[in-house]
Design a protein around this motif. Structure first.
Motif, PDB file in Angstrom:
ATOM      1  N   SER A  56       0.835  -1.201   0.000  1.00 39.13           N
ATOM      2  CA  SER A  56       0.000   0.000   0.000  1.00 39.13           C
ATOM      3  C   SER A  56       0.873   1.256   0.000  1.00 39.13           C
ATOM      4  O   SER A  56       0.496   2.274  -0.585  1.00 39.13           O
ATOM      5  CB  SER A  56      -0.975  -0.018   1.173  1.00 39.13           C
ATOM      6  OG  SER A  56      -0.288   0.114   2.389  1.00 39.13           O
ATOM      7  N   LEU A  57       2.064   1.167   0.623  1.00 33.84           N
ATOM      8  CA  LEU A  57       2.984   2.313   0.554  1.00 33.84           C
ATOM      9  C   LEU A  57       3.502   2.487  -0.876  1.00 33.84           C
ATOM     10  O   LEU A  57       3.625   3.612  -1.358  1.00 33.84           O
ATOM     11  CB  LEU A  57       4.152   2.126   1.532  1.00 33.84           C
ATOM     12  CG  LEU A  57       3.861   2.376   3.002  1.00 33.84           C
ATOM     13  CD1 LEU A  57       5.053   2.006   3.867  1.00 33.84           C
ATOM     14  CD2 LEU A  57       3.478   3.842   3.250  1.00 33.84           C
ATOM     15  N   ASP A  58       3.798   1.366  -1.543  1.00 35.00           N
ATOM     16  CA  ASP A  58       4.237   1.436  -2.950  1.00 35.00           C
ATOM     17  C   ASP A  58       3.242   2.225  -3.795  1.00 35.00           C
ATOM     18  O   ASP A  58       3.604   3.169  -4.492  1.00 35.00           O
ATOM     19  CB  ASP A  58       4.354   0.027  -3.565  1.00 35.00           C
ATOM     20  CG  ASP A  58       5.594  -0.723  -3.099  1.00 35.00           C
ATOM     21  OD1 ASP A  58       6.373  -0.168  -2.308  1.00 35.00           O
ATOM     22  OD2 ASP A  58       5.772  -1.873  -3.541  1.00 35.00           O
ATOM     23  N   THR A  59       1.975   1.815  -3.730  1.00 33.42           N
ATOM     24  CA  THR A  59       0.975   2.444  -4.605  1.00 33.42           C
ATOM     25  C   THR A  59       0.676   3.880  -4.158  1.00 33.42           C
ATOM     26  O   THR A  59       0.422   4.745  -4.990  1.00 33.42           O
ATOM     27  CB  THR A  59      -0.330   1.622  -4.670  1.00 33.42           C
ATOM     28  OG1 THR A  59      -0.802   1.409  -3.348  1.00 33.42           O
ATOM     29  CG2 THR A  59      -0.100   0.286  -5.350  1.00 33.42           C
ATOM     30  N   ALA A  60       0.720   4.130  -2.838  1.00 34.36           N
ATOM     31  CA  ALA A  60       0.453   5.491  -2.358  1.00 34.36           C
ATOM     32  C   ALA A  60       1.568   6.449  -2.795  1.00 34.36           C
ATOM     33  O   ALA A  60       1.295   7.529  -3.333  1.00 34.36           O
ATOM     34  CB  ALA A  60       0.300   5.505  -0.841  1.00 34.36           C
ATOM     35  N   PHE A  61       2.831   6.042  -2.592  1.00 33.94           N
ATOM     36  CA  PHE A  61       3.945   6.909  -3.012  1.00 33.94           C
ATOM     37  C   PHE A  61       3.927   7.088  -4.531  1.00 33.94           C
ATOM     38  O   PHE A  61       4.162   8.196  -5.028  1.00 33.94           O
ATOM     39  CB  PHE A  61       5.294   6.328  -2.555  1.00 33.94           C
ATOM     40  CG  PHE A  61       5.666   6.674  -1.135  1.00 33.94           C
ATOM     41  CD1 PHE A  61       5.814   7.992  -0.746  1.00 33.94           C
ATOM     42  CD2 PHE A  61       5.885   5.684  -0.188  1.00 33.94           C
ATOM     43  CE1 PHE A  61       6.165   8.326   0.562  1.00 33.94           C
ATOM     44  CE2 PHE A  61       6.235   6.003   1.123  1.00 33.94           C
ATOM     45  CZ  PHE A  61       6.374   7.324   1.505  1.00 33.94           C
ATOM     46  N   HIS A  62       3.640   6.011  -5.256  1.00 35.65           N
ATOM     47  CA  HIS A  62       3.563   6.126  -6.719  1.00 35.65           C
ATOM     48  C   HIS A  62       2.478   7.135  -7.122  1.00 35.65           C
ATOM     49  O   HIS A  62       2.689   7.987  -7.989  1.00 35.65           O
ATOM     50  CB  HIS A  62       3.278   4.762  -7.350  1.00 35.65           C
ATOM     51  CG  HIS A  62       2.917   4.846  -8.796  1.00 35.65           C
ATOM     52  ND1 HIS A  62       3.820   5.218  -9.770  1.00 35.65           N
ATOM     53  CD2 HIS A  62       1.739   4.655  -9.431  1.00 35.65           C
ATOM     54  CE1 HIS A  62       3.215   5.232 -10.949  1.00 35.65           C
ATOM     55  NE2 HIS A  62       1.953   4.894 -10.775  1.00 35.65           N
ATOM     56  N   ALA A  63       1.320   7.043  -6.467  1.00 41.14           N
ATOM     57  CA  ALA A  63       0.208   7.946  -6.809  1.00 41.14           C
ATOM     58  C   ALA A  63       0.591   9.402  -6.537  1.00 41.14           C
ATOM     59  O   ALA A  63       0.161  10.307  -7.260  1.00 41.14           O
ATOM     60  CB  ALA A  63      -1.044   7.558  -6.024  1.00 41.14           C
ATOM     61  N   LEU A  64       1.412   9.625  -5.509  1.00 42.96           N
ATOM     62  CA  LEU A  64       1.771  11.001  -5.130  1.00 42.96           C
ATOM     63  C   LEU A  64       2.917  11.568  -5.971  1.00 42.96           C
ATOM     64  O   LEU A  64       3.243  12.746  -5.862  1.00 42.96           O
ATOM     65  CB  LEU A  64       2.153  11.041  -3.643  1.00 42.96           C
ATOM     66  CG  LEU A  64       0.996  10.773  -2.666  1.00 42.96           C
ATOM     67  CD1 LEU A  64       1.519  10.591  -1.242  1.00 42.96           C
ATOM     68  CD2 LEU A  64      -0.026  11.914  -2.711  1.00 42.96           C
ATOM     69  N   ALA A  65       3.511  10.731  -6.830  1.00 45.69           N
ATOM     70  CA  ALA A  65       4.672  11.153  -7.632  1.00 45.69           C
ATOM     71  C   ALA A  65       4.270  11.869  -8.918  1.00 45.69           C
ATOM     72  O   ALA A  65       4.992  11.814  -9.910  1.00 45.69           O
ATOM     73  CB  ALA A  65       5.561   9.943  -7.944  1.00 45.69           C
ATOM     74  N   ASP A  66       3.131  12.520  -8.912  1.00 44.30           N
ATOM     75  CA  ASP A  66       2.647  13.210 -10.108  1.00 44.30           C
ATOM     76  C   ASP A  66       1.959  14.506  -9.701  1.00 44.30           C
ATOM     77  O   ASP A  66       1.120  14.498  -8.783  1.00 44.30           O
ATOM     78  CB  ASP A  66       1.660  12.295 -10.846  1.00 44.30           C
ATOM     79  CG  ASP A  66       1.056  12.979 -12.045  1.00 44.30           C
ATOM     80  OD1 ASP A  66       1.612  12.843 -13.155  1.00 44.30           O
ATOM     81  OD2 ASP A  66       0.037  13.685 -11.877  1.00 44.30           O
ATOM     82  N   PRO A  67       2.303  15.630 -10.369  1.00 44.41           N
ATOM     83  CA  PRO A  67       1.765  16.935  -9.944  1.00 44.41           C
ATOM     84  C   PRO A  67       0.241  17.039 -10.061  1.00 44.41           C
ATOM     85  O   PRO A  67      -0.391  17.671  -9.205  1.00 44.41           O
ATOM     86  CB  PRO A  67       2.469  17.937 -10.868  1.00 44.41           C
ATOM     87  CG  PRO A  67       3.041  17.138 -11.995  1.00 44.41           C
ATOM     88  CD  PRO A  67       3.269  15.753 -11.465  1.00 44.41           C
ATOM     89  N   THR A  68      -0.346  16.441 -11.092  1.00 46.07           N
ATOM     90  CA  THR A  68      -1.813  16.488 -11.230  1.00 46.07           C
ATOM     91  C   THR A  68      -2.474  15.749 -10.075  1.00 46.07           C
ATOM     92  O   THR A  68      -3.427  16.251  -9.459  1.00 46.07           O
ATOM     93  CB  THR A  68      -2.261  15.845 -12.568  1.00 46.07           C
ATOM     94  OG1 THR A  68      -1.685  16.571 -13.647  1.00 46.07           O
ATOM     95  CG2 THR A  68      -3.769  15.864 -12.702  1.00 46.07           C
ATOM     96  N   ARG A  69      -1.938  14.573  -9.764  1.00 46.33           N
ATOM     97  CA  ARG A  69      -2.550  13.784  -8.687  1.00 46.33           C
ATOM     98  C   ARG A  69      -2.369  14.458  -7.334  1.00 46.33           C
ATOM     99  O   ARG A  69      -3.271  14.428  -6.489  1.00 46.33           O
ATOM    100  CB  ARG A  69      -1.989  12.360  -8.701  1.00 46.33           C
ATOM    101  CG  ARG A  69      -2.377  11.616  -9.993  1.00 46.33           C
ATOM    102  CD  ARG A  69      -2.178  10.116  -9.885  1.00 46.33           C
ATOM    103  NE  ARG A  69      -0.797   9.703  -9.807  1.00 46.33           N
ATOM    104  CZ  ARG A  69      -0.071   9.248 -10.851  1.00 46.33           C
ATOM    105  NH1 ARG A  69      -0.609   9.185 -12.064  1.00 46.33           N
ATOM    106  NH2 ARG A  69       1.171   8.873 -10.676  1.00 46.33           N
ATOM    107  N   ARG A  70      -1.197  15.104  -7.114  1.00 44.18           N
ATOM    108  CA  ARG A  70      -1.030  15.843  -5.854  1.00 44.18           C
ATOM    109  C   ARG A  70      -1.998  17.025  -5.790  1.00 44.18           C
ATOM    110  O   ARG A  70      -2.540  17.341  -4.734  1.00 44.18           O
ATOM    111  CB  ARG A  70       0.419  16.328  -5.689  1.00 44.18           C
ATOM    112  CG  ARG A  70       1.407  15.237  -5.296  1.00 44.18           C
ATOM    113  CD  ARG A  70       2.710  15.806  -4.726  1.00 44.18           C
ATOM    114  NE  ARG A  70       3.371  16.739  -5.629  1.00 44.18           N
ATOM    115  CZ  ARG A  70       4.163  16.376  -6.639  1.00 44.18           C
ATOM    116  NH1 ARG A  70       4.399  15.102  -6.885  1.00 44.18           N
ATOM    117  NH2 ARG A  70       4.723  17.284  -7.412  1.00 44.18           N
ATOM    118  N   ALA A  71      -2.230  17.677  -6.939  1.00 42.12           N
ATOM    119  CA  ALA A  71      -3.160  18.809  -6.962  1.00 42.12           C
ATOM    120  C   ALA A  71      -4.587  18.341  -6.656  1.00 42.12           C
ATOM    121  O   ALA A  71      -5.348  19.053  -5.983  1.00 42.12           O
ATOM    122  CB  ALA A  71      -3.095  19.519  -8.318  1.00 42.12           C
ATOM    123  N   VAL A  72      -4.950  17.153  -7.131  1.00 43.34           N
ATOM    124  CA  VAL A  72      -6.281  16.595  -6.833  1.00 43.34           C
ATOM    125  C   VAL A  72      -6.410  16.344  -5.326  1.00 43.34           C
ATOM    126  O   VAL A  72      -7.401  16.729  -4.696  1.00 43.34           O
ATOM    127  CB  VAL A  72      -6.534  15.290  -7.623  1.00 43.34           C
ATOM    128  CG1 VAL A  72      -7.761  14.553  -7.094  1.00 43.34           C
ATOM    129  CG2 VAL A  72      -6.696  15.599  -9.114  1.00 43.34           C
TER     130      VAL A  72
END
Lengths: 118, 118
Positions: free
Chosen positions: B11-27
């Protein structure tokens, strides 16, 4: 300003990407107690040295670790500043969440007071 | 125990991966102030809806957000638990770092006292 934001964004991209892997998180974890030689660092991992060095390269490129050479020994150390940037982003988001929760609590309290008045 | 650790790791893998993108962090950033309809959420981003939905899918798969449908409106909301897991991992690492710094300070103080005695 926008330029600064983009720089911060790019460093967050690479830092979060670097942390999205169990081997790389384990390396960070082990370096937290102090610098270590690459050989010592690689020992617990069940993978070839080239694959391990690739992970170190991702960590180094992200600014999460630094490597230096002393004679024939290459040593890795943590760069706490980059990890702090990641933590800061997360705590900024949490602050927004808290502010929303506080507003909701104030609203509910306000409604309850109005109900008392009615 | 190991199984639990692996689950946490995944779950840390997928969470960190999801946060590694500016659009997704902005969401994530925008959802911190409350749930939003997909249409409203997509508005500020200069990309087509299919590309945007792909980002939402990555966030949903990582457990960082939840989506629900009410009539014809799909709404996204934050799942603070997953973000807390990421923060917890980071603060655990920082605790190790602090423990090391404290040990160093105690060592230096000890050495200084010994110097005084000499």
């Amino acid at each position: 300003m926008v330029h600064h934001m983009e720089n911060r964004g790019a460093s967050l991209d690479t830092a979060f990407h670097a942390l999205a892997d169990p081997t790389r998180r384990a390396v960070i974890h082990r370096l937290m107690t102090g610098p270590k030689a690459v050989k010592e660092l690689a020992e617990p991992f069940d993978m070839g040295l080239p694959a391990f060095l690739k992970h170190l390269r991702v960590l180094e490129d992200s600014g999460l670790i630094a490597t230096g050479k002393s004679g024939r020994v290459r040593t890795c150390s943590i760069r706490p500043q980059r990890l702090l940037e990641v933590e800061t982003w997360l705590s900024e988001q949490r602050a927004l969440w808290r502010a929303g929760a506080d507003r909701l609590a104030a609203y509910v309290e306000n409604q309850m007071t109005e109900d008392d008045d009615a």
